[in-house]
Design a protein around this motif. Structure first.
Motif, PDB file in Angstrom:
ATOM      1  N   VAL A 139      39.038  22.522  31.851  1.00 28.56           N
ATOM      2  CA  VAL A 139      39.332  23.809  31.912  1.00 28.56           C
ATOM      3  C   VAL A 139      38.675  25.028  31.083  1.00 28.56           C
ATOM      4  CG1 VAL A 139      41.517  25.299  31.713  1.00 28.56           C
ATOM      5  CG2 VAL A 139      41.913  23.097  32.164  1.00 28.56           C
ATOM      6  N   GLU A 140      38.055  25.886  31.835  1.00 30.79           N
ATOM      7  CA  GLU A 140      37.287  26.769  31.300  1.00 30.79           C
ATOM      8  C   GLU A 140      38.241  27.978  31.053  1.00 30.79           C
ATOM      9  OE1 GLU A 140      33.296  26.263  33.500  1.00 30.79           O
ATOM     10  OE2 GLU A 140      34.247  28.179  34.123  1.00 30.79           O
ATOM     11  N   CYS A 141      38.612  28.150  29.494  1.00 27.73           N
ATOM     12  CA  CYS A 141      39.423  29.000  29.020  1.00 27.73           C
ATOM     13  C   CYS A 141      38.728  30.313  28.661  1.00 27.73           C
ATOM     14  CB  CYS A 141      40.273  28.556  28.026  1.00 27.73           C
ATOM     15  SG  CYS A 141      40.659  27.076  27.860  1.00 27.73           S
ATOM     16  N   MET A 142      39.213  31.611  29.379  1.00 27.14           N
ATOM     17  CA  MET A 142      38.085  32.540  29.471  1.00 27.14           C
ATOM     18  C   MET A 142      39.101  34.170  29.327  1.00 27.14           C
ATOM     19  SD  MET A 142      36.509  32.180  33.146  1.00 27.14           S
ATOM     20  CE  MET A 142      37.427  33.201  34.320  1.00 27.14           C
ATOM     21  N   ILE A 143      38.222  34.874  28.862  1.00 28.77           N
ATOM     22  CA  ILE A 143      38.752  36.334  28.727  1.00 28.77           C
ATOM     23  C   ILE A 143      37.623  37.031  29.049  1.00 28.77           C
ATOM     24  CG2 ILE A 143      40.561  35.803  26.894  1.00 28.77           C
ATOM     25  CD1 ILE A 143      38.545  37.507  25.053  1.00 28.77           C
ATOM     26  N   GLY A 144      37.806  38.305  29.478  1.00 30.43           N
ATOM     27  CA  GLY A 144      36.520  39.197  29.687  1.00 30.43           C
ATOM     28  C   GLY A 144      36.612  40.256  28.582  1.00 30.43           C
ATOM     29  N   ASP A 145      35.152  40.416  28.208  1.00 25.38           N
ATOM     30  CA  ASP A 145      34.985  41.190  27.116  1.00 25.38           C
ATOM     31  C   ASP A 145      34.891  42.601  27.540  1.00 25.38           C
ATOM     32  OD1 ASP A 145      32.366  41.510  28.007  1.00 25.38           O
ATOM     33  OD2 ASP A 145      31.410  40.690  25.965  1.00 25.38           O
ATOM     34  N   LEU A 146      34.551  43.567  26.587  1.00 24.40           N
ATOM     35  CA  LEU A 146      34.317  45.249  27.087  1.00 24.40           C
ATOM     36  C   LEU A 146      33.194  45.339  28.083  1.00 24.40           C
ATOM     37  CD1 LEU A 146      34.741  46.893  23.770  1.00 24.40           C
ATOM     38  CD2 LEU A 146      36.523  46.764  25.534  1.00 24.40           C
ATOM     39  N   THR A 147      32.259  44.541  27.962  1.00 28.47           N
ATOM     40  CA  THR A 147      31.003  44.428  29.039  1.00 28.47           C
ATOM     41  C   THR A 147      31.270  43.700  30.273  1.00 28.47           C
ATOM     42  OG1 THR A 147      29.409  44.646  26.985  1.00 28.47           O
ATOM     43  CG2 THR A 147      28.641  44.159  29.348  1.00 28.47           C
ATOM     44  N   GLY A 148      32.231  42.927  30.246  1.00 31.40           N
ATOM     45  CA  GLY A 148      32.441  42.441  31.436  1.00 31.40           C
ATOM     46  C   GLY A 148      32.140  40.751  31.583  1.00 31.40           C
ATOM     47  N   ILE A 149      31.495  40.334  30.353  1.00 31.43           N
ATOM     48  CA  ILE A 149      30.986  38.980  30.148  1.00 31.43           C
ATOM     49  C   ILE A 149      32.222  38.037  30.001  1.00 31.43           C
ATOM     50  CG2 ILE A 149      29.719  37.547  28.802  1.00 31.43           C
ATOM     51  CD1 ILE A 149      27.872  39.876  28.334  1.00 31.43           C
ATOM     52  N   THR A 150      32.341  37.022  30.590  1.00 29.47           N
ATOM     53  CA  THR A 150      33.355  36.037  30.271  1.00 29.47           C
ATOM     54  C   THR A 150      32.930  35.364  29.248  1.00 29.47           C
ATOM     55  OG1 THR A 150      32.271  34.413  31.917  1.00 29.47           O
ATOM     56  CG2 THR A 150      34.060  35.804  32.541  1.00 29.47           C
ATOM     57  N   ARG A 151      33.846  35.286  28.272  1.00 33.92           N
ATOM     58  CA  ARG A 151      33.766  34.683  26.678  1.00 33.92           C
ATOM     59  C   ARG A 151      35.078  33.518  26.719  1.00 33.92           C
ATOM     60  NH1 ARG A 151      29.291  36.706  24.394  1.00 33.92           N
ATOM     61  NH2 ARG A 151      29.042  38.844  24.949  1.00 33.92           N
ATOM     62  N   GLY A 152      34.659  32.546  25.923  1.00 35.66           N
ATOM     63  CA  GLY A 152      35.856  31.536  25.887  1.00 35.66           C
ATOM     64  C   GLY A 152      35.521  30.219  25.261  1.00 35.66           C
ATOM     65  N   LYS A 153      36.213  29.037  25.774  1.00 37.52           N
ATOM     66  CA  LYS A 153      36.058  27.686  25.520  1.00 37.52           C
ATOM     67  C   LYS A 153      36.263  27.075  26.802  1.00 37.52           C
ATOM     68  CE  LYS A 153      37.650  28.385  20.645  1.00 37.52           C
ATOM     69  NZ  LYS A 153      38.598  27.910  19.718  1.00 37.52           N
ATOM     70  N   ILE A 154      35.566  25.656  26.540  1.00 34.95           N
ATOM     71  CA  ILE A 154      35.917  24.802  27.867  1.00 34.95           C
ATOM     72  C   ILE A 154      36.435  23.584  27.012  1.00 34.95           C
ATOM     73  CG2 ILE A 154      34.587  23.157  29.444  1.00 34.95           C
ATOM     74  CD1 ILE A 154      32.118  25.157  29.498  1.00 34.95           C
ATOM     75  N   SER A 155      37.538  23.114  27.734  1.00 33.10           N
ATOM     76  CA  SER A 155      38.485  22.323  26.930  1.00 33.10           C
ATOM     77  C   SER A 155      38.810  21.162  27.945  1.00 33.10           C
ATOM     78  CB  SER A 155      39.740  23.041  26.556  1.00 33.10           C
ATOM     79  OG  SER A 155      40.817  21.985  26.187  1.00 33.10           O
ATOM     80  N   PRO A 156      38.866  20.010  27.384  1.00 27.64           N
ATOM     81  CA  PRO A 156      39.445  18.821  28.262  1.00 27.64           C
ATOM     82  C   PRO A 156      40.962  19.013  28.573  1.00 27.64           C
ATOM     83  CG  PRO A 156      38.700  18.158  26.236  1.00 27.64           C
ATOM     84  CD  PRO A 156      38.670  19.243  26.212  1.00 27.64           C
ATOM     85  N   THR A 157      41.280  18.847  29.909  1.00 27.12           N
ATOM     86  CA  THR A 157      42.671  19.361  30.568  1.00 27.12           C
ATOM     87  C   THR A 157      43.800  18.756  29.606  1.00 27.12           C
ATOM     88  OG1 THR A 157      41.903  19.251  32.538  1.00 27.12           O
ATOM     89  CG2 THR A 157      44.301  19.114  32.452  1.00 27.12           C
ATOM     90  N   ASN A 158      43.726  17.465  29.079  1.00 23.52           N
ATOM     91  CA  ASN A 158      45.041  17.250  28.084  1.00 23.52           C
ATOM     92  C   ASN A 158      45.113  18.010  26.922  1.00 23.52           C
ATOM     93  OD1 ASN A 158      45.586  15.256  29.994  1.00 23.52           O
ATOM     94  ND2 ASN A 158      44.523  13.630  28.860  1.00 23.52           N
TER      95      ASN A 158
END
Length: 452
Positions: free
Chosen positions: A20-39
């Motif tokens: 799962v790519e867990c993401m938010i959008g920053d002020l510029t519109g770049i996606t930032r976050g973490k990649i996590s195993p589903t479990n």
């Protein structure tokens, strides 16, 4: 802030998702976050990220220390990110079965983080829902396909199509020119269908290898999410076919800029009727006030529509780009166009936002301007008939520096969006502009090197 993720958990299992790519959008519109195993994702019901990512610039730098520590906890604490079960998309280009999940951001007390673009849009949408209104939007995304370019000092070039030749000349609305990239767009439409993005038509725009993809009208938050995902999808499809896709506002000298045109209307939640039309089908006072609000406040919110120094290169007369906030019916030479439509589909098209704008912030700003006009009863100027490029009243700021200063000093905008967001956004954009000013351009070397 619910932790009940049963629906999302079932979806992940049904699709045999392993990452799962867990993401938010920053002020510029770049996606930032973490990649996590589903479990792990299911067990943790979210993620934590430093709040400081919301004060990061497009270059990866941060704002000045005095503003950084004024807006953030000196301990650089994490914000709590919770997945939105309505913002879950497949990642069709991934090797392993992967999902991307957009998260909302909160502090430890459960309050929405003010610097979050998604929260800014939700704040504006609540203003509408509190009045019994629901905005309906339909974005149009313009972008260029180009050759891959490894050296940023070299100008971009048109890509090679199926014919083995680059496009030449202006091919507006050409089916054949769009068909040159059929394999790429077949992937785009297949991937977007898998992600349940509401794409509508594909059009070849004015520029060389410039395209436009329209979205079907719908819920503002959902469509902002979809644009964030679509930009990733378009770039990935282009890379697969050995070309590049760019949403820069003005990527090529002598070519038209790329916009994110926003069609917007408002329905009464109780009746489902468009409040922009009277019973007899004519324009309502609320519609005129909505346009009046756009005219008055777009100049104070321009950095949310034109967020980069490059954005202002788009605003040139005679290039299908707006140079004002005039309005008119079926008129593409003004910033605010009212398309020909029946009473239930009456809407205004805001032609100011660039394709480089953060979709959450551009939609939030556009809807906020119209909202203020509706609640304050602001009347618009007279509509423009005929060519509107010479009209200069309701003048827009001409540079990113002027625009940021105007936004910073707007008491009305601060009242609605909050001082913390405005201070943070302006600081990020100023830091980016300072970085830009340190780079010497090819124009300066070409014309000043031996002449001055």
């Amino acid at each position: 802030m619910s932790n009940n993720l049963d629906q999302l958990t079932d979806w992940l299992k049904d699709h045999k998702i392993t990452e799962v790519e867990c993401m938010i959008g920053d002020l510029t519109g770049i996606t930032r976050g973490k990649i996590s195993p589903t479990n792990k994702f299911i067990a943790e019901k979210g993620m934590r990220l430093p709040e400081s990512v919301l004060l990061q610039t497009v270059t990866g730098d941060y704002v000045e220390d005095d503003i950084y520590y004024e807006l953030l906890d000196p301990a650089d604490i994490d914000m709590i990110c919770r997945p939105d079960q309505n913002a879950v998309f497949l990642v069709p280009w991934a090797i392993e079965p992967t999902a991307q999940v957009i998260h909302d951001t909160y502090d430890k007390q459960g309050n929405p983080i003010e610097l979050s673009p998604r929260n800014v849009l939700k704040k504006v949408l609540k203003l509408y829902s509190d009045r019994g209104w629901q905005p309906i939007v339909a974005p149009e995304m313009e972008f260029y396909l180009t050759k891959r370019c490894e050296d940023p000092d070299f100008p971009l070039q048109p890509p090679i199509g199926r014919s083995g030749r680059p496009e030449t000349g202006r091919q507006s609305f050409s089916i054949e020119a769009a068909n040159e990239f059929d394999p790429l767009f077949e992937d785009v439409y297949d991937w977007c269908e898998l992600q349940e993005l509401d794409l509508d038509t594909l059009i070849h725009e004015d520029g060389t290898a410039q395209m436009e993809i329209n979205f079907r009208h719908g819920d503002a938050l959902s469509l902002a999410d979809q644009i964030l995902v679509f930009k990733r999808t378009m770039r990935e499809a282009a890379l697969k076919h050995n070309v590049a896709a760019t949403f820069m506002a003005k990527p090529m000298t002598g070519e038209p800029g790329s916009a994110m045109h926003l069609h917007q209307s408002i329905i009464d939640i109780e009746t489902g009727k468009n409040v922009f039309s009277n019973e007899d089908g004519t324009m309502s006072q609320l519609f005129l006030n909505h346009i009046g609000g756009l005219q008055k406040f777009i100049p104070e919110l321009l950095p949310l529509f034109a967020p980069n120094v490059n954005s202002f290169r788009r605003f040139l007369p005679d290039t299908s780009a707006p140079v004002n906030v005039e309005w008119g019916e079926e008129n593409r030479t003004v910033g605010l166009r009212v398309p020909d439509a029946g009473p239930q589909n009456r809407r205004v098209e805001n032609r100011l936002p660039g394709a480089d704008a953060n979709p959450y912030l551009a939609i939030a700003a556009s809807l906020l301007c119209g909202f203020i006009g509706m609640v304050e009863g602001i009347n618009p100027s007279a509509p423009v008939v005929g060519r509107g490029y010479e009209r200069r009243n309701l003048r827009l700021p001409l540079t990113i520096e002027d625009a940021l200063e105007r936004m910073e000093h707007s008491a009305t905008i601060e009242k609605y969006l909050g001082k913390k967001f405005i201070t943070g956004y302006v600081a990020v954009k100023r830091a980016e502009h300072e970085n830009f000013k340190r780079v010497i351009s090819s124009w300066e070397r070409e014309f000043l090197l031996f002449a001055v």
